[in-house]
Design a protein around this motif. Sequence first.
Motif, PDB file in Angstrom:
ATOM      1  N   SER A 304      43.806  22.794   1.663  1.00 26.04           N
ATOM      2  CA  SER A 304      43.133  21.882   0.747  1.00 26.04           C
ATOM      3  C   SER A 304      43.385  22.311  -0.688  1.00 26.04           C
ATOM      4  CB  SER A 304      41.623  21.877   1.008  1.00 26.04           C
ATOM      5  OG  SER A 304      40.944  21.159  -0.003  1.00 26.04           O
ATOM      6  N   SER A 305      43.716  21.333  -1.535  1.00 21.89           N
ATOM      7  CA  SER A 305      43.996  21.643  -2.938  1.00 21.89           C
ATOM      8  C   SER A 305      42.870  21.174  -3.852  1.00 21.89           C
ATOM      9  CB  SER A 305      45.315  20.984  -3.375  1.00 21.89           C
ATOM     10  OG  SER A 305      45.240  19.570  -3.209  1.00 21.89           O
ATOM     11  N   ALA A 306      41.688  20.986  -3.263  1.00 17.74           N
ATOM     12  CA  ALA A 306      40.556  20.534  -4.078  1.00 17.74           C
ATOM     13  C   ALA A 306      40.240  21.578  -5.154  1.00 17.74           C
ATOM     14  CB  ALA A 306      39.337  20.315  -3.194  1.00 17.74           C
ATOM     15  N   PRO A 307      40.174  21.197  -6.420  1.00 16.77           N
ATOM     16  CA  PRO A 307      39.854  22.153  -7.480  1.00 16.77           C
ATOM     17  C   PRO A 307      38.460  22.740  -7.274  1.00 16.77           C
ATOM     18  CG  PRO A 307      40.714  20.097  -8.390  1.00 16.77           C
ATOM     19  CD  PRO A 307      40.429  19.853  -6.943  1.00 16.77           C
ATOM     20  N   GLN A 308      38.342  24.053  -7.427  1.00 10.43           N
ATOM     21  CA  GLN A 308      37.067  24.709  -7.178  1.00 10.43           C
ATOM     22  C   GLN A 308      35.977  24.200  -8.112  1.00 10.43           C
ATOM     23  OE1 GLN A 308      36.991  28.935  -6.701  1.00 10.43           O
ATOM     24  NE2 GLN A 308      38.859  29.018  -5.460  1.00 10.43           N
ATOM     25  N   GLU A 309      36.340  23.879  -9.357  1.00 13.46           N
ATOM     26  CA  GLU A 309      35.304  23.413 -10.289  1.00 13.46           C
ATOM     27  C   GLU A 309      34.734  22.065  -9.857  1.00 13.46           C
ATOM     28  OE1 GLU A 309      39.348  22.428 -12.204  1.00 13.46           O
ATOM     29  OE2 GLU A 309      38.417  24.081 -11.071  1.00 13.46           O
ATOM     30  N   ILE A 310      35.576  21.227  -9.192  1.00 15.76           N
ATOM     31  CA  ILE A 310      35.099  19.941  -8.702  1.00 15.76           C
ATOM     32  C   ILE A 310      34.146  20.146  -7.526  1.00 15.76           C
ATOM     33  CG2 ILE A 310      35.764  17.732  -7.703  1.00 15.76           C
ATOM     34  CD1 ILE A 310      36.593  17.975 -10.578  1.00 15.76           C
ATOM     35  N   VAL A 311      34.534  21.022  -6.584  1.00 18.10           N
ATOM     36  CA  VAL A 311      33.665  21.326  -5.440  1.00 18.10           C
ATOM     37  C   VAL A 311      32.344  21.892  -5.930  1.00 18.10           C
ATOM     38  CG1 VAL A 311      33.414  22.765  -3.378  1.00 18.10           C
ATOM     39  CG2 VAL A 311      35.623  21.692  -3.898  1.00 18.10           C
ATOM     40  N   ARG A 312      32.417  22.778  -6.900  1.00 10.17           N
ATOM     41  CA  ARG A 312      31.196  23.388  -7.432  1.00 10.17           C
ATOM     42  C   ARG A 312      30.272  22.347  -8.043  1.00 10.17           C
ATOM     43  NH1 ARG A 312      31.120  27.920 -12.333  1.00 10.17           N
ATOM     44  NH2 ARG A 312      28.855  28.123 -12.463  1.00 10.17           N
ATOM     45  N   ALA A 313      30.837  21.415  -8.815  1.00 10.81           N
ATOM     46  CA  ALA A 313      30.014  20.387  -9.464  1.00 10.81           C
ATOM     47  C   ALA A 313      29.420  19.414  -8.449  1.00 10.81           C
ATOM     48  CB  ALA A 313      30.849  19.635 -10.495  1.00 10.81           C
ATOM     49  N   LEU A 314      30.209  19.042  -7.414  1.00 11.34           N
ATOM     50  CA  LEU A 314      29.738  18.077  -6.431  1.00 11.34           C
ATOM     51  C   LEU A 314      28.558  18.597  -5.613  1.00 11.34           C
ATOM     52  CD1 LEU A 314      32.991  16.500  -4.936  1.00 11.34           C
ATOM     53  CD2 LEU A 314      31.194  15.312  -6.187  1.00 11.34           C
ATOM     54  N   PHE A 315      28.612  19.874  -5.251  1.00  9.69           N
ATOM     55  CA  PHE A 315      27.627  20.410  -4.319  1.00  9.69           C
ATOM     56  C   PHE A 315      26.664  21.422  -4.949  1.00  9.69           C
ATOM     57  CE2 PHE A 315      31.460  19.338  -1.803  1.00  9.69           C
ATOM     58  CZ  PHE A 315      30.927  18.312  -1.044  1.00  9.69           C
ATOM     59  N   ASP A 316      26.803  21.629  -6.272  1.00 11.18           N
ATOM     60  CA  ASP A 316      25.928  22.559  -6.992  1.00 11.18           C
ATOM     61  C   ASP A 316      26.028  23.974  -6.425  1.00 11.18           C
ATOM     62  OD1 ASP A 316      24.133  23.192  -9.014  1.00 11.18           O
ATOM     63  OD2 ASP A 316      22.378  22.881  -7.745  1.00 11.18           O
ATOM     64  N   PHE A 317      27.260  24.363  -6.043  1.00  8.58           N
ATOM     65  CA  PHE A 317      27.478  25.713  -5.540  1.00  8.58           C
ATOM     66  C   PHE A 317      27.591  26.695  -6.699  1.00  8.58           C
ATOM     67  CE2 PHE A 317      29.912  24.149  -1.500  1.00  8.58           C
ATOM     68  CZ  PHE A 317      28.707  23.771  -0.932  1.00  8.58           C
ATOM     69  N   THR A 318      27.324  27.950  -6.416  1.00 11.56           N
ATOM     70  CA  THR A 318      27.646  29.022  -7.351  1.00 11.56           C
ATOM     71  C   THR A 318      29.143  29.305  -7.233  1.00 11.56           C
ATOM     72  OG1 THR A 318      27.315  30.805  -5.757  1.00 11.56           O
ATOM     73  CG2 THR A 318      25.360  30.053  -6.988  1.00 11.56           C
ATOM     74  N   PRO A 319      29.730  30.028  -8.199  1.00  3.37           N
ATOM     75  CA  PRO A 319      31.156  30.368  -8.066  1.00  3.37           C
ATOM     76  C   PRO A 319      31.478  31.087  -6.768  1.00  3.37           C
ATOM     77  CG  PRO A 319      30.424  30.790 -10.310  1.00  3.37           C
ATOM     78  CD  PRO A 319      29.198  30.434  -9.527  1.00  3.37           C
ATOM     79  N   ALA A 320      30.610  32.026  -6.342  1.00  2.00           N
ATOM     80  CA  ALA A 320      30.858  32.764  -5.100  1.00  2.00           C
ATOM     81  C   ALA A 320      30.775  31.848  -3.889  1.00  2.00           C
ATOM     82  CB  ALA A 320      29.851  33.908  -4.976  1.00  2.00           C
ATOM     83  N   GLU A 321      29.791  30.941  -3.889  1.00  2.00           N
ATOM     84  CA  GLU A 321      29.652  29.993  -2.783  1.00  2.00           C
ATOM     85  C   GLU A 321      30.857  29.056  -2.716  1.00  2.00           C
ATOM     86  OE1 GLU A 321      24.752  29.865  -3.119  1.00  2.00           O
ATOM     87  OE2 GLU A 321      25.980  28.187  -3.841  1.00  2.00           O
ATOM     88  N   THR A 322      31.355  28.668  -3.879  1.00  2.00           N
ATOM     89  CA  THR A 322      32.512  27.774  -3.929  1.00  2.00           C
ATOM     90  C   THR A 322      33.741  28.453  -3.344  1.00  2.00           C
ATOM     91  OG1 THR A 322      31.645  26.728  -5.943  1.00  2.00           O
ATOM     92  CG2 THR A 322      33.971  26.377  -5.444  1.00  2.00           C
ATOM     93  N   GLN A 323      33.976  29.697  -3.731  1.00  2.14           N
ATOM     94  CA  GLN A 323      35.129  30.431  -3.204  1.00  2.14           C
ATOM     95  C   GLN A 323      35.058  30.558  -1.686  1.00  2.14           C
ATOM     96  OE1 GLN A 323      34.722  33.994  -5.765  1.00  2.14           O
ATOM     97  NE2 GLN A 323      36.803  33.568  -6.468  1.00  2.14           N
ATOM     98  N   LEU A 324      33.896  30.885  -1.181  1.00  4.31           N
ATOM     99  CA  LEU A 324      33.729  31.019   0.260  1.00  4.31           C
ATOM    100  C   LEU A 324      33.962  29.684   0.961  1.00  4.31           C
ATOM    101  CD1 LEU A 324      32.868  32.701   2.754  1.00  4.31           C
ATOM    102  CD2 LEU A 324      30.511  31.945   2.291  1.00  4.31           C
ATOM    103  N   ALA A 325      33.370  28.609   0.429  1.00  7.58           N
ATOM    104  CA  ALA A 325      33.502  27.287   1.051  1.00  7.58           C
ATOM    105  C   ALA A 325      34.955  26.836   1.098  1.00  7.58           C
ATOM    106  CB  ALA A 325      32.649  26.269   0.294  1.00  7.58           C
ATOM    107  N   MET A 326      35.718  27.116   0.029  1.00  9.82           N
ATOM    108  CA  MET A 326      37.119  26.704   0.001  1.00  9.82           C
ATOM    109  C   MET A 326      37.952  27.489   1.004  1.00  9.82           C
ATOM    110  SD  MET A 326      37.400  24.183  -1.972  1.00  9.82           S
ATOM    111  CE  MET A 326      39.180  24.133  -1.930  1.00  9.82           C
ATOM    112  N   LEU A 327      37.666  28.758   1.157  1.00  7.11           N
ATOM    113  CA  LEU A 327      38.394  29.554   2.146  1.00  7.11           C
ATOM    114  C   LEU A 327      38.100  29.059   3.561  1.00  7.11           C
ATOM    115  CD1 LEU A 327      37.994  33.159   0.673  1.00  7.11           C
ATOM    116  CD2 LEU A 327      40.072  31.763   0.736  1.00  7.11           C
ATOM    117  N   LEU A 328      36.849  28.723   3.829  1.00  4.26           N
ATOM    118  CA  LEU A 328      36.491  28.183   5.137  1.00  4.26           C
ATOM    119  C   LEU A 328      37.160  26.831   5.367  1.00  4.26           C
ATOM    120  CD1 LEU A 328      32.672  29.080   5.229  1.00  4.26           C
ATOM    121  CD2 LEU A 328      34.564  30.295   6.344  1.00  4.26           C
TER     122      LEU A 328
END
Length: 379
Positions: A304-328
């Motif tokens: 997946s090439s979804a930008p981490q900043e977009i995922v973070r904004a959509l789901f209100d994740f922290t930077p660490a949560e975003t990194q983990l979610a993208m790896l999963l």
Amino acid sequence: MARTLSLETFSEMLGNLYQGPLENIPWATFLNQLNLYLDSKYVTFILRPPSAQVEGLMVTTNGTSAEVVEGIASYNKYFFTLDPFVGLPNRQVVTLEEFVSKDDWLNSEFYKSFLEPGDVFHILGADINTCDGAQCRIRISRGRASPAFSSEDKALLTQFIPHLERSIKIHMQLNRIETERNLYAGAVDQLAVGTIILDETGKVLQTNQVADRLIQDKDGLKLVNDGLQVGTARDTQEFRRLVKQALLSQKSNNPSVVEALRVQRPSGRADLGIIVRSVPLSAWSEGKQCPAVVIFISDPEQQSSAPQEIVRALFDFTPAETQLAMLLANGLTLDEASEELGISRNTARAHLRSTFSKTGVTRQTMLVRLILRSVATLG
């Protein structure tokens, strides 16, 4: 003084005018012909007048010379607000003398600072304001030593104004279609879906970036003499059968046929998924090299090439949560993701529980599905 145009010359110029929207520099051929027959210094076509918010868009004869390019830039940046030869009656050809007095013109800052250094004095022009919002201007200029534009010059330009307006509308429609095509093509690229369009003979017409990469890899997908080969010899035989079936469906105006095929890769990587679909013809489609069949290709190993900043904004994740979610989302297990991030498994589980709470899901697979189906992949 304008030359009298023969029917043959008028027809040629009219053809070039309507060909204009398809030229690399729109209307360049027609404008240069008009420049010749009106014995003028420059012909400038302003497709988008400049404003404080946006730069203008214009085409001019001899438009690649450094002097002209610099002049266009200066007009866009400084002088458009000083130009008195604007706001002309719609579709009506007028000369500068009819619009601005000679004394006002000679004393204007626009003339003294912008036009006089380039020996532009006489101007013939028309404004074209279309019903769908285009505000175009054509300006034809001569030097001070040249004769003023005559009634014959005005009459010649007047003949072309209705055709120029129609050509502008064609240009705008083509531009809208191209913009929409690029938008949707970009979205498909972001979704990591390969697309290949075939013509009525099964030859490749167009590919997107994802398909180009897969073809270059030559791992389950190859381009041979503008035709596609997929997987094994048996896969290719089945693929060609599906393409033939889709082509027959299109030619007989049957509902769009959609077929699927799984293709083995010599490298042993995960199989490619292929969809073969006929492209419905429009009521007035004609000619060769029309899109006939589209091939959609999915690569299970494409991350997946979804930008981490977009995922973070959509789901209100922290930077660490975003990194983990993208790896999963890219297929790693929780243990692999924690190792990749250099954190303990307990910390990773805490981040995962937090993402569950914020998204309302209860399982890791549901979180992955949520991210991959979200608009984040279009970011």
